[in-house]
Design an enzyme around this catalytic site. Structure first.
Site, mmCIF file in Angstrom:
data_model
loop_
_atom_site.group_PDB
_atom_site.id
_atom_site.type_symbol
_atom_site.label_atom_id
_atom_site.label_comp_id
_atom_site.label_asym_id
_atom_site.label_seq_id
_atom_site.Cartn_x
_atom_site.Cartn_y
_atom_site.Cartn_z
ATOM 1 N N GLU A 68 -6.666 -6.129 19.038
ATOM 2 C CA GLU A 68 -5.754 -5.993 17.893
ATOM 3 C C GLU A 68 -4.961 -4.678 18.013
ATOM 4 O OE1 GLU A 68 -4.850 -7.987 14.985
ATOM 5 O OE2 GLU A 68 -3.474 -6.314 15.154
ATOM 6 N N ASP A 95 -2.140 -4.611 22.934
ATOM 7 C CA ASP A 95 -1.549 -5.934 23.134
ATOM 8 C C ASP A 95 -2.460 -6.764 24.044
ATOM 9 O OD1 ASP A 95 0.075 -8.086 24.113
ATOM 10 O OD2 ASP A 95 1.867 -6.937 23.609
ATOM 11 N N ASP A 116 1.201 -14.385 14.270
ATOM 12 C CA ASP A 116 2.423 -14.097 13.493
ATOM 13 C C ASP A 116 3.439 -15.205 13.750
ATOM 14 O OD1 ASP A 116 1.827 -11.421 12.358
ATOM 15 O OD2 ASP A 116 1.654 -10.869 14.464
ATOM 16 N N ASP A 152 -1.106 -21.934 9.621
ATOM 17 C CA ASP A 152 -0.672 -22.648 8.408
ATOM 18 C C ASP A 152 0.849 -22.783 8.392
ATOM 19 O OD1 ASP A 152 -0.368 -19.786 8.012
ATOM 20 O OD2 ASP A 152 0.269 -20.296 5.983
ATOM 21 N N PHE A 185 -5.303 -14.299 6.235
ATOM 22 C CA PHE A 185 -4.086 -15.114 6.379
ATOM 23 C C PHE A 185 -4.364 -16.588 6.133
ATOM 24 C CE2 PHE A 185 -2.499 -11.187 7.932
ATOM 25 C CZ PHE A 185 -1.153 -11.212 7.602
#
Ligand code: SAM
Length: 212
Positions: A68, A95, A116, A152, A185
């Site tokens: 992360e 990364d 993301d 989602d 999230f």
């Protein structure tokens, strides 16, 4: 390398700063292999570390490498390690593509939960999941290894469907043997009434046996 994460640092508390500067034994350098006999799971983008920590605790027979770049979340993962000392947790702050580039070992599982979405058309290139990235993942997976992507975002689901259609490395499968809790999230998606889609992928042909 195009950035796939936003530059938000989040306000770092003194406690976050303390754990960010801790020379914790869970820290790995890019590409470093953890010492373990367990199956290894790479968790790409664990966010605030809340549900990730619970998943690490609930799946003791799997060694997690959590990756992360987001400093606040990373600090929380180090804090979790320092307070509970799980034998199955290793962390890399950066990364995932940089970590993977230097790996010379294979992993059994790769999890990418709620990547993301970069929903705007002009940001499409920032999406982590691409045909090229799947090829990269196929090279570090054991022959019977599995990838799990959960999202989602309707736009990202359409994007993933398209990427999967135009590649021959992975096929979808029904199960993935690591349990997970509802993440921050995930919760946001549920609150918005979004449909959560889980992609469990297995290699069709291990990459070192293909040319493409
Ligand atoms: C939308 S958040 C999801 C966090 C968490 N998985 C969850 O379900 O709540 C996506 C995370 O992926 C991370 N990320 C984006 N690109 C990444 C990359 N190339 N390598 C590692 N993490 C990345 C971001 O920093 C961010 O924390």
């Amino acid at each position: 390398m195009i950035k796939t994460f936003s530059s938000r640092a989040g306000r770092l508390s003194p406690k976050n700063k303390k754990f960010l500067s801790t020379e914790s034994e869970c820290l790995l350098s890019a590409g470093e292999k953890p010492i373990t006999q367990n199956p290894i799971a790479l968790d790409i983008g664990f966010g605030d570390a809340q549900s990730f920590s619970e998943d690490v605790a609930a799946n003791e027979n799997v060694t997690f490498i959590g990756i992360e770049p987001y400093k606040k979340g990373f600090a929380r993962a180090v804090e979790f390690f320092e307070e509970t000392k799980p034998a199955n947790l290793y962390l890399f702050n950066g990364d995932a593509r940089e970590f993977i580039e230097l790996m010379d070992f294979s992993v059994n599982f790769i999890r990418i939960h709620f990547p993301d979405p970069w929903p705007k058309k002009r940001h499409t290139k920032r999406r982590l999941i691409s045909k090229q990235f799947l090829k990269t993942l196929s090279k570090i997976l054991c022959p019977d290894g599995l990838v799990q992507i959960v999202t989602d975002s309707k736009i990202y689901q359409m994007h993933i469907d398209e990427v999967l259609e135009y590649q021959q490395l992975f096929e979808t499968t029904n199960s993935f043997p690591i349990s997970y809790q509802v993440s921050t999230f995930h919760k946001k998606g549920l609150n918005k009434g979004h449909t959560i889609k889980e992609y469990n992928l297995k290699l069709i042909t291990p990459c070192n046996q293909t040319s493409g």
